[in-house]
Structures are given as C-alpha cells and as structure tokens.
Design a protein around this motif. Structure first.
Motif, PDB file in Angstrom:
ATOM      1  N   HIS A  62      34.584  35.633  48.286  1.00 55.27           N
ATOM      2  CA  HIS A  62      35.117  35.146  46.986  1.00 55.27           C
ATOM      3  C   HIS A  62      34.699  35.698  45.389  1.00 55.27           C
ATOM      4  O   HIS A  62      35.155  36.756  44.883  1.00 55.27           O
ATOM      5  CB  HIS A  62      36.493  34.016  47.305  1.00 55.27           C
ATOM      6  CG  HIS A  62      36.971  34.102  48.389  1.00 55.27           C
ATOM      7  ND1 HIS A  62      36.887  32.983  48.948  1.00 55.27           N
ATOM      8  CD2 HIS A  62      37.976  34.604  48.656  1.00 55.27           C
ATOM      9  CE1 HIS A  62      38.060  32.982  49.387  1.00 55.27           C
ATOM     10  NE2 HIS A  62      39.153  33.985  49.329  1.00 55.27           N
ATOM     11  N   ASN A  63      33.216  35.239  45.790  1.00 60.27           N
ATOM     12  CA  ASN A  63      32.461  35.299  45.026  1.00 60.27           C
ATOM     13  C   ASN A  63      32.490  36.747  44.353  1.00 60.27           C
ATOM     14  O   ASN A  63      32.029  37.326  43.097  1.00 60.27           O
ATOM     15  CB  ASN A  63      31.492  33.965  44.963  1.00 60.27           C
ATOM     16  CG  ASN A  63      32.211  33.012  43.929  1.00 60.27           C
ATOM     17  OD1 ASN A  63      32.673  32.960  43.637  1.00 60.27           O
ATOM     18  ND2 ASN A  63      30.852  32.480  45.409  1.00 60.27           N
TER      19      ASN A  63
ATOM     20  N   LEU B 124      35.274  38.388  43.433  1.00 57.38           N
ATOM     21  CA  LEU B 124      35.808  38.205  41.971  1.00 57.38           C
ATOM     22  C   LEU B 124      34.913  39.004  40.815  1.00 57.38           C
ATOM     23  O   LEU B 124      35.049  40.132  40.159  1.00 57.38           O
ATOM     24  CB  LEU B 124      35.553  37.113  41.812  1.00 57.38           C
ATOM     25  CG  LEU B 124      37.147  35.877  41.817  1.00 57.38           C
ATOM     26  CD1 LEU B 124      36.694  34.215  41.993  1.00 57.38           C
ATOM     27  CD2 LEU B 124      38.202  35.814  41.454  1.00 57.38           C
TER      28      LEU B 124
ATOM     29  N   THR C 295      42.921  35.893  44.276  1.00 60.03           N
ATOM     30  CA  THR C 295      41.546  35.090  44.815  1.00 60.03           C
ATOM     31  C   THR C 295      41.228  33.711  44.145  1.00 60.03           C
ATOM     32  O   THR C 295      41.247  33.098  44.887  1.00 60.03           O
ATOM     33  CB  THR C 295      40.517  36.494  44.212  1.00 60.03           C
ATOM     34  OG1 THR C 295      41.072  37.473  45.006  1.00 60.03           O
ATOM     35  CG2 THR C 295      38.800  35.473  45.053  1.00 60.03           C
ATOM     36  N   TYR C 296      41.421  34.133  43.074  1.00 56.60           N
ATOM     37  CA  TYR C 296      41.532  32.239  42.740  1.00 56.60           C
ATOM     38  C   TYR C 296      42.243  30.969  42.846  1.00 56.60           C
ATOM     39  O   TYR C 296      41.998  29.810  43.371  1.00 56.60           O
ATOM     40  CB  TYR C 296      41.393  32.208  41.139  1.00 56.60           C
ATOM     41  CG  TYR C 296      40.339  32.758  39.815  1.00 56.60           C
ATOM     42  CD1 TYR C 296      39.027  31.603  40.784  1.00 56.60           C
ATOM     43  CD2 TYR C 296      40.757  33.328  39.388  1.00 56.60           C
ATOM     44  CE1 TYR C 296      38.077  31.658  40.084  1.00 56.60           C
ATOM     45  CE2 TYR C 296      38.848  33.864  38.373  1.00 56.60           C
ATOM     46  CZ  TYR C 296      38.036  33.374  38.898  1.00 56.60           C
ATOM     47  OH  TYR C 296      36.734  33.113  37.878  1.00 56.60           O
ATOM     48  N   GLN C 297      44.015  31.844  43.242  1.00 59.01           N
ATOM     49  CA  GLN C 297      44.807  31.045  44.024  1.00 59.01           C
ATOM     50  C   GLN C 297      44.169  30.737  45.217  1.00 59.01           C
ATOM     51  O   GLN C 297      44.149  29.469  46.170  1.00 59.01           O
ATOM     52  CB  GLN C 297      46.087  31.665  44.232  1.00 59.01           C
ATOM     53  CG  GLN C 297      47.214  31.780  43.371  1.00 59.01           C
ATOM     54  CD  GLN C 297      48.065  32.231  43.900  1.00 59.01           C
ATOM     55  OE1 GLN C 297      48.440  33.143  44.344  1.00 59.01           O
ATOM     56  NE2 GLN C 297      49.135  32.052  42.971  1.00 59.01           N
TER      57      GLN C 297
ATOM     58  N   SER D 229      41.325  27.633  42.458  1.00 55.82           N
ATOM     59  CA  SER D 229      41.614  26.989  41.472  1.00 55.82           C
ATOM     60  C   SER D 229      42.536  27.674  39.888  1.00 55.82           C
ATOM     61  O   SER D 229      42.279  28.683  39.889  1.00 55.82           O
ATOM     62  CB  SER D 229      40.489  28.006  40.953  1.00 55.82           C
ATOM     63  OG  SER D 229      39.299  28.188  41.354  1.00 55.82           O
TER      64      SER D 229
ATOM     65  N   GLU E 169      42.191  29.326  36.728  1.00 55.48           N
ATOM     66  CA  GLU E 169      41.619  30.450  36.569  1.00 55.48           C
ATOM     67  C   GLU E 169      42.153  31.585  37.260  1.00 55.48           C
ATOM     68  O   GLU E 169      42.540  32.278  36.554  1.00 55.48           O
ATOM     69  CB  GLU E 169      40.474  30.281  36.971  1.00 55.48           C
ATOM     70  CG  GLU E 169      38.878  29.699  36.448  1.00 55.48           C
ATOM     71  CD  GLU E 169      38.873  28.286  37.067  1.00 55.48           C
ATOM     72  OE1 GLU E 169      39.953  27.358  37.555  1.00 55.48           O
ATOM     73  OE2 GLU E 169      38.118  27.589  36.684  1.00 55.48           O
ATOM     74  N   SER E 170      43.227  31.081  37.849  1.00 53.29           N
ATOM     75  CA  SER E 170      44.292  31.885  38.905  1.00 53.29           C
ATOM     76  C   SER E 170      45.875  32.518  37.593  1.00 53.29           C
ATOM     77  O   SER E 170      45.883  33.564  37.361  1.00 53.29           O
ATOM     78  CB  SER E 170      45.004  31.102  39.989  1.00 53.29           C
ATOM     79  OG  SER E 170      45.700  32.379  40.118  1.00 53.29           O
TER      80      SER E 170
END
Length: 75
Positions: A9-10, A13, A38-40, A44, A47-48
């Motif tokens: 994910h990082n 992002l 991705t944040y979901q 997070s 951020e989402s």
C-alpha cells in the motif's frame, strides 16, 4: 495498480500521488480515487476522506466523484 494488488500500500500510494500531483497527467481523478480506496483498505479514515474530498473539489463531474455521491446499489 500492481503494488496495490500485491498489498504494498505504501508504494501504491506513492505512485498514485505522483499521478495526482502531476498537472499534465490525464488520470488525476483516478489517482485520487485510488488514494482514497487505498487509505480505506489501510483503515486510515481521515486520509481516505481527505483524498475523496480533494477528488470532489477538483473533479466534481468525474465518474469517480459520481461513484462517491451515488454508489451503485449492492446486489
């Protein structure tokens, strides 16, 4: 998308953000949508929401914005 599919994910992002921040990129709306998703996936919520709000502010007529405001009905 490959990094996201692999669960990195990082890195996903970072790649989505490069596209979202590139004014000449044609898929900025897609990138912002994918950042939000991705944040979901990472739980997070703040951020989402920030990514989705940016998408709505910059691209209110995009398909992705429409999906956020009128999600398809679940079967």
């Amino acid at each position: 998308y490959t990094y996201w599919a692999m669960g990195d994910h990082n890195q996903a992002l970072a790649n989505f953000r490069k596209v979202a921040d590139n004014p000449s990129a044609a898929q900025q709306d897609d990138a912002l949508f994918n950042i939000g998703l991705t944040y979901q996936e990472m739980d997070s919520t703040q951020e989402s929401a920030t990514a989705f709000n940016e998408l709505m502010a910059k691209y209110p007529e995009s398909l992705q914005a429409q999906l956020l405001t009128n999600p398809p009905a679940a079967n």
